[in-house]
Design an enzyme around this catalytic site. Structure first.
Site, mmCIF file in Angstrom:
data_model
loop_
_atom_site.group_PDB
_atom_site.id
_atom_site.type_symbol
_atom_site.label_atom_id
_atom_site.label_comp_id
_atom_site.label_asym_id
_atom_site.label_seq_id
_atom_site.Cartn_x
_atom_site.Cartn_y
_atom_site.Cartn_z
ATOM 1 N N ASP A 45 0.844 -1.195 0.000
ATOM 2 C CA ASP A 45 0.000 0.000 0.000
ATOM 3 C C ASP A 45 0.880 1.245 0.000
ATOM 4 O OD1 ASP A 45 -2.927 1.079 0.622
ATOM 5 O OD2 ASP A 45 -1.511 2.237 1.845
ATOM 6 N N TYR A 50 3.437 9.655 -0.564
ATOM 7 C CA TYR A 50 4.490 8.997 0.239
ATOM 8 C C TYR A 50 5.862 9.151 -0.410
ATOM 9 C CZ TYR A 50 0.462 6.525 2.350
ATOM 10 O OH TYR A 50 -0.738 6.197 2.944
ATOM 11 N N LYS A 75 -2.429 5.993 -4.459
ATOM 12 C CA LYS A 75 -3.524 6.934 -4.163
ATOM 13 C C LYS A 75 -3.299 8.288 -4.829
ATOM 14 C CE LYS A 75 -3.585 4.735 0.390
ATOM 15 N NZ LYS A 75 -2.180 4.577 0.793
ATOM 16 N N HIS A 108 -7.303 9.709 -1.992
ATOM 17 C CA HIS A 108 -6.650 9.649 -0.679
ATOM 18 C C HIS A 108 -7.512 10.276 0.433
ATOM 19 C CE1 HIS A 108 -2.303 9.167 0.946
ATOM 20 N NE2 HIS A 108 -3.179 8.997 1.918
#
Ligand code: NAD
Length: 272
Positions: A45, A50, A75, A108
């Site tokens: 994930d 990120y 996302k 998100h």
């Protein structure tokens, strides 16, 4: 239940119930993903925000595991919704991952006035086959109802903060009713749940750590879970949860620990 046990989604495709989260994994991401894949994890994930999609992609390639055995989620970030750059953002994620499709693409956060038009573009991405499933994250019941009322494709997944101190059963039950797979983010409360004495006590009965007890609790509740760690020993520890079963009594005990206490933002008031 095994490390590669799957749950059927409303798309007809399946998702591994257990995986690895890589938020805040930083420069260790590639090694962490490789360690996880070596330990039998098949579900990763990540998210554009990120900033480690490249590292995830490198680990995937280096592992030599056939693509179809893996389940990769990324996302769509909030600013890309505000800038109306959904398609561009998706294409950049694919490029960074080095993949020609993702298994799951999520909104998100429910950015006001933007999540419906953004999701409509994701519906096109889904129809093109470049995301095998689409879904949402941080959608409370009113966000989800609004989405269901105004779009065509029912999300395959909703990913929410869910751990012993933060248990929102309204949204969990709504997802179950609508056939939407429920995923837990921050299953360990980003670490905040790990010092709980009651959880330690439960762990002692099974000779398991608090992290393992929480992961097992979520698995037995039918929730998808992807704890984060960059340490090989913890990556292995978090996957060592398929050789014991919590009693219904212990599950109820943990259910009773809810404090509605978030470690992350509230989907109604986030400002990022
Ligand atoms: P988590 O709840 O999985 O906790 C991770 C932290 O717990 C680690 O940093 C480490 O300090 C500790 N830890 C992990 N395993 C341990 C072990 N066996 N023993 C002791 N300590 C241990 O944290 P998280 O990263 O917040 O959540 C997991 C994943 O959920 C993320 O990586 C990300 O993929 C996803 N997530 C999504 C959202 C969202 O908005 N959709 C938000 C947060 C997280």
């Amino acid at each position: 239940m095994k490390i590669d046990s799957k749950i059927k989604m409303n798309t007809g495709t399946e998702i591994y119930q257990f995986g690895l989260g890589v938020w805040q994994s930083g420069p260790e991401t590639k090694e962490a993903v490789l360690a996880a894949l070596k330990a039998g994890y098949r579900h990763i994930d990540t998210a554009a925000i990120y900033k480690n999609e490249e590292a995830v992609g490198e680990a995937i390639r280096e592992s030599k595991i056939p693509r179809e055995e893996l389940f990769i989620t990324t996302k769509l970030w909030n600013q890309d919704m505000r800038d109306h750059k959904v398609m561009e953002a998706f294409e950049l994620s694919l490029k960074k991952l080095g993949l020609d499709y993702v298994d799951l693409y999520l909104i998100h956060w429910p950015v006001k006035n933007e999540y419906i038009p953004s999701y409509k573009i994701m519906e096109e991405i889904y129809k093109s086959g470049r995301a095998k499933a689409i879904g949402v994250s941080n959608f409370k019941t009113h966000h989800l109802q609004d989405l269901l009322d105004n779009t065509e494709i029912v999300p395959a997944v909703n990913q929410m903060e869910f751990n012993p101190q933060m248990q929102d059963y309204d949204i969990l039950e709504m997802c179950r009713e609508k056939g939407i797979v429920f995923e837990s983010w921050s299953p360990l409360g980003s670490g905040a749940c790990l010092d709980d004495e009651e959880l330690k006590e439960i762990g002692r009965k099974y000779n398991k750590s608090v992290a393992q007890v929480i992961i097992r609790w979520l698995l037995q509740k039918g929730i998808v879970v992807f704890p984060k760690s960059v340490h090989e020993a913890r990556i292995k520890e978090n996957a060592d949860v398929f050789d014991f079963e919590l009693t219904n009594e212990d599950i109820k005990l943990i259910d009773g620990m809810n404090k509605n206490l978030r470690t992350g933002a509230d989907p109604d008031t986030f400002t990022f």
